[in-house]
Design a protein around this motif. Structure first.
Motif, PDB file in Angstrom:
ATOM      1  N   GLY A   1       2.060  -6.873  -0.603  1.00  0.00           N
ATOM      2  CA  GLY A   1       0.949  -7.304  -1.047  1.00  0.00           C
ATOM      3  C   GLY A   1      -0.361  -6.456  -0.575  1.00  0.00           C
ATOM      4  O   GLY A   1      -1.343  -6.574  -0.972  1.00  0.00           O
ATOM      5  N   VAL A   2       0.147  -5.136  -0.193  1.00  0.00           N
ATOM      6  CA  VAL A   2      -1.040  -4.360   0.194  1.00  0.00           C
ATOM      7  C   VAL A   2      -0.783  -3.128  -0.782  1.00  0.00           C
ATOM      8  O   VAL A   2       0.308  -2.583  -0.959  1.00  0.00           O
ATOM      9  N   ARG A   3      -2.078  -2.547  -1.100  1.00  0.00           N
ATOM     10  CA  ARG A   3      -1.828  -1.303  -1.868  1.00  0.00           C
ATOM     11  C   ARG A   3      -2.434  -0.369  -1.286  1.00  0.00           C
ATOM     12  O   ARG A   3      -3.963  -0.285  -1.276  1.00  0.00           O
ATOM     13  N   PRO A   4      -1.885   0.613  -0.608  1.00  0.00           N
ATOM     14  CA  PRO A   4      -2.497   1.896   0.135  1.00  0.00           C
ATOM     15  C   PRO A   4      -3.334   2.831  -0.967  1.00  0.00           C
ATOM     16  O   PRO A   4      -2.796   2.776  -2.122  1.00  0.00           O
ATOM     17  N   PRO A   5      -4.670   3.188  -0.698  1.00  0.00           N
ATOM     18  CA  PRO A   5      -5.370   4.012  -1.615  1.00  0.00           C
ATOM     19  C   PRO A   5      -4.694   5.403  -1.641  1.00  0.00           C
ATOM     20  O   PRO A   5      -4.050   5.841  -0.974  1.00  0.00           O
ATOM     21  N   SER A   6      -5.173   5.693  -2.880  1.00  0.00           N
ATOM     22  CA  SER A   6      -4.599   7.561  -2.989  1.00  0.00           C
ATOM     23  C   SER A   6      -5.235   8.387  -2.158  1.00  0.00           C
ATOM     24  O   SER A   6      -6.450   7.947  -1.800  1.00  0.00           O
ATOM     25  N   LEU A   7      -4.791   9.127  -1.867  1.00  0.00           N
ATOM     26  CA  LEU A   7      -5.404  10.215  -0.807  1.00  0.00           C
ATOM     27  C   LEU A   7      -5.772  11.586  -1.534  1.00  0.00           C
ATOM     28  O   LEU A   7      -5.763  12.751  -0.864  1.00  0.00           O
ATOM     29  N   ASP A   8      -5.714  11.402  -2.821  1.00  0.00           N
ATOM     30  CA  ASP A   8      -6.104  12.777  -3.467  1.00  0.00           C
ATOM     31  C   ASP A   8      -7.689  13.108  -3.038  1.00  0.00           C
ATOM     32  O   ASP A   8      -8.427  12.325  -3.020  1.00  0.00           O
TER      33      ASP A   8
END
Length: 505
Positions: free
Chosen positions: A76-83
């Motif tokens: 249920g957690v969506r880690p953000p992009s690290l771009d």
């Protein structure tokens, strides 16, 4: 010889055009992917609202954000992009869930990683670990995150994607190696004529594993570390077995088309069922159609190298309700059982049938066609309708399109139709790999390839039953057709169609 060395040197230089990382960036990459400090000291991370402390290598950044930094949903957690172009290069403020997020700087990135506070002073989700880093570790990690989006996996270049395989050029598997190579090269040539996949031409790098574990190990190392292939397809190197699994898992390299005898791996996807699944289909037929009681089967193996596989079969039979005794080594003796599940090669299968005949016994003999089909023509008529073989596919599975694909390869490459089984297996592996590569887009990574392969369902190859995979499933089929053998002849009659076996508890 000197020319060959020069060619190898040039090839190695060409293939190793990976992102050139500085010493600090390399250290940051290791910290990001493995949670290991450049000083080798154990790093710690605080998790959840309670601040439970765990070693950082248990929860490295890549475990949630992915090796490519794109983030993947889990629990249920969506880690953000690290771009970094999104995080820190002139993007100004961003609106997400009603919050303002100013661009990150080195110092606010360090605060987010170590304290869980974003540039605007908001607390990050409690699922984000808080890492206790030294100044040197933070500097290294920041340096790598700024390069992360450009750090491609080995084998991925602007116009080329390299695949690799191990195929013997001499010895007992040489003919099979020739067939596999011809099928793969034919398929890649067809794809490349159509423009490749997402603008990249597919190249195949082939190494000869030789005929012993030492030469095979060296060939595998060169394939993965010098020629830096992106993924492996349909290798023929049974002498590697567990070593192959360890090498793939250590480097995160996917393999499509083969499962070692020692068992599966999260990195290996096999289109066809392994021997245990095929033999379990025979056992189910013995129970439902032949009336063999729960204590009537005996697993028999020939050759010490088959002992581990035989034990796997026995354990799975036990889970399906069979009262199986320990697997027995066949050494020329007659065995007592109503049904014998055989694991071994064709010659030993013939010897087993002869020993049983001499003792006046005629149990049902159950075996995988890939191991013993070549022996059944030598059996006397006594064994008619007493031998049952497992086949992953039969001609009735072949559609018009599938048959046309197979016939086309055979015609273009001059392949013998009698080797159709190996050809179909290789065609299926190529189909799975190319379907997954098309799904992941141009931004290819090994991690994304594994996820795409896991997501393949109801793949219609036109040559087999539909293939299905999943997060816990690495074999496209979970069973086999059951075929009865009539003698003399032999004549083969399908007596039970393919039905997926129930999942093992």
């Amino acid at each position: 010889m000197r020319g060959g060395v020069l060619c190898l040197s040039l090839l190695s230089s060409f293939c190793a055009q990976a992102l050139d990382l500085t010493e600090h960036e390399q250290a940051g990459k290791r910290l990001y992917r493995e949670g290991i400090s450049s000083s080798e000291a154990q790093l710690l991370a605080r998790v959840g609202a309670s601040g439970l402390t765990v070693p950082a290598h248990v929860l490295p950044c890549a475990s949630c954000h992915g090796a490519d930094g794109r983030g993947r949903a889990e629990g249920g957690v969506r880690p953000p992009s690290l771009d970094w172009s999104r995080l820190g290069l002139g993007q100004g403020e961003r609106q997400t869930n009603g919050r303002s997020y100013p661009a990150y700087t080195d110092s606010t990135l360090a605060r987010a990683i170590q304290q869980g506070i974003d540039p605007a002073g908001n607390r990050l989700d409690a699922a984000m670990p808080r890492f206790e880093l030294t100044l040197a570790d933070q500097r290294n990690l920041t340096a790598y995150l700024k390069r992360l989006s450009d750090d491609r996996d080995p084998g991925v270049e602007e116009d080329v994607l390299r695949l690799g395989t191990l195929l013997p050029g001499s010895g007992p598997l040489a003919d099979a190696g020739h067939v596999v190579r011809a099928v793969i090269e034919d398929g890649l040539a067809q794809l490349n004529q159509q423009g490749g996949i997402h603008g990249r031409r597919l190249e195949l790098v082939v190494r000869d594993p030789g005929n012993d574990p030492s030469s095979a190990s060296q060939a595998l190392e060169r394939l993965l570390d010098e020629q830096q292939v992106f993924a492996l397809i349909s290798p023929l190197a049974p002498m590697l077995d567990e070593q192959l699994v360890a090498a793939l898992e250590q480097r995160g390299v996917p393999l499509v088309g083969s499962t070692p005898r020692s068992g599966g791996s999260a990195q290996i996807f096999d289109p066809l069922p392994g021997l245990p699944a095929q033999l379990l289909s025979l056992a189910e037929h013995a129970r439902t159609a032949l009336g063999v009681p729960a204590d009537g089967l005996q697993v028999v193996y020939a050759g010490a190298e088959q002992a581990s596989l035989a034990e796997q079969v026995r354990e799975r039979l036990h889970k399906q309700g069979w009262a199986t005794r320990p697997a027995q080594l066949f050494a020329g003796q007659a065995l007592e059982a109503q049904g014998i599940v055989f694991v071994g090669r064709a010659q030993a299968f013939t010897e087993l049938a002869s020993a049983l005949q001499a003792a006046g016994r005629d149990p049902y003999l159950l075996a995988a066609s890939s191991q013993v089909a070549g022996a059944v023509a030598q059996l006397p008529s006594q064994w008619s309708q007493r031998v049952f073989l497992a086949y992953p596919f039969v001609p009735d599975d072949w559609t018009e399109n599938g048959l046309a694909t197979l016939a086309g390869v055979q015609r273009r490459q001059g392949l013998d139709p009698r080797q159709a089984s190996l050809q179909v297996n290789t065609l299926c592996a190529l189909r799975l790999l190319t379907d997954a590569l098309k799904q992941i887009g141009r931004d290819a990574s090994r991690e994304r390839l594994v996820v795409a392969l896991e997501g393949l369902h109801d793949v219609n190859t036109g040559l087999t039953p539909a293939l299905n995979f999943g997060p816990g499933r690495r074999q496209g089929m979970a069973g086999a057709h059951v075929v009865a053998v009539s003698l003399p002849g032999p004549r083969f009659t399908a007596v039970a169609p393919y039905r997926p076996l129930p999942e093992m508890p």
